[in-house]
Write a protein that holds these residues in place. Sequence first.
Motif, PDB file in Angstrom:
ATOM      1  N   ASN A   3      31.521  46.480  41.996  1.00 12.04           N
ATOM      2  CA  ASN A   3      32.332  47.669  41.795  1.00 12.04           C
ATOM      3  C   ASN A   3      32.467  47.872  40.295  1.00 12.04           C
ATOM      4  O   ASN A   3      33.378  47.341  39.668  1.00 12.04           O
ATOM      5  CB  ASN A   3      33.707  47.506  42.459  1.00 12.04           C
ATOM      6  CG  ASN A   3      34.524  48.786  42.424  1.00 12.04           C
ATOM      7  OD1 ASN A   3      34.107  49.773  41.848  1.00 12.04           O
ATOM      8  ND2 ASN A   3      35.690  48.739  43.036  1.00 12.04           N
ATOM      9  N   GLU A  12      36.847  39.300  38.287  1.00 11.63           N
ATOM     10  CA  GLU A  12      37.583  40.503  37.901  1.00 11.63           C
ATOM     11  C   GLU A  12      37.430  40.656  36.395  1.00 11.63           C
ATOM     12  O   GLU A  12      38.270  40.210  35.623  1.00 11.63           O
ATOM     13  CB  GLU A  12      39.055  40.381  38.300  1.00 11.63           C
ATOM     14  CG  GLU A  12      39.264  40.300  39.799  1.00 11.63           C
ATOM     15  CD  GLU A  12      40.710  40.055  40.179  1.00 11.63           C
ATOM     16  OE1 GLU A  12      41.604  40.155  39.312  1.00 11.63           O
ATOM     17  OE2 GLU A  12      40.947  39.740  41.352  1.00 11.63           O
ATOM     18  N   LYS A  45      31.722  38.939  44.700  1.00 10.58           N
ATOM     19  CA  LYS A  45      32.327  40.228  44.402  1.00 10.58           C
ATOM     20  C   LYS A  45      32.557  40.315  42.901  1.00 10.58           C
ATOM     21  O   LYS A  45      33.157  39.418  42.309  1.00 10.58           O
ATOM     22  CB  LYS A  45      33.673  40.372  45.102  1.00 10.58           C
ATOM     23  CG  LYS A  45      33.631  40.314  46.604  1.00 10.58           C
ATOM     24  CD  LYS A  45      35.054  40.366  47.162  1.00 10.58           C
ATOM     25  CE  LYS A  45      35.198  39.717  48.487  1.00 10.58           C
ATOM     26  NZ  LYS A  45      34.995  38.293  48.552  1.00 10.58           N
ATOM     27  N   PHE A  48      34.225  42.940  40.140  1.00 12.53           N
ATOM     28  CA  PHE A  48      35.002  44.137  39.863  1.00 12.53           C
ATOM     29  C   PHE A  48      34.985  44.331  38.342  1.00 12.53           C
ATOM     30  O   PHE A  48      35.860  43.852  37.634  1.00 12.53           O
ATOM     31  CB  PHE A  48      36.442  43.987  40.374  1.00 12.53           C
ATOM     32  CG  PHE A  48      36.521  43.750  41.851  1.00 12.53           C
ATOM     33  CD1 PHE A  48      36.468  44.803  42.746  1.00 12.53           C
ATOM     34  CD2 PHE A  48      36.618  42.459  42.354  1.00 12.53           C
ATOM     35  CE1 PHE A  48      36.520  44.581  44.114  1.00 12.53           C
ATOM     36  CE2 PHE A  48      36.685  42.229  43.716  1.00 12.53           C
ATOM     37  CZ  PHE A  48      36.626  43.293  44.604  1.00 12.53           C
TER      38      PHE A  48
END
Length: 114
Positions: free
Chosen positions: A105, A70, A86, A88
């Motif tokens: 993302n 993140e 992942k 972000f």
Amino acid sequence: MFSEKDINKIENLISADCKIIGKIHGSGLLKIDGTIEGDVLWEDNVILDSSSVCKGNISCKNAIVNGTVEGNVICEESLLIQNCGKIFGDINVTKLVIDEGGKLNGKCNIVPKI
């Protein structure tokens, strides 16, 4: 990217039961299985295992992400987002590979190698 020889030569390990709060910096191959809440400023390569969580920006030479980030990621050379990985946040890399199932993302900036 990483050779098999490099991956087997882990010099720094943050284990799955470890949580670090604050900025870390260093050199040598870093493998993260645990959690970091802060920026990772690394001179060499970083591997984030599927159990890892990084809530902060990462700056390194090459990275393999199979956990969750993140924050923004800057790699001098290459970034591989594996099937459980992942990100972000935005990325700046020279080379990018995203395996099937990997997620990004954010914005992607591919920069030429200088």
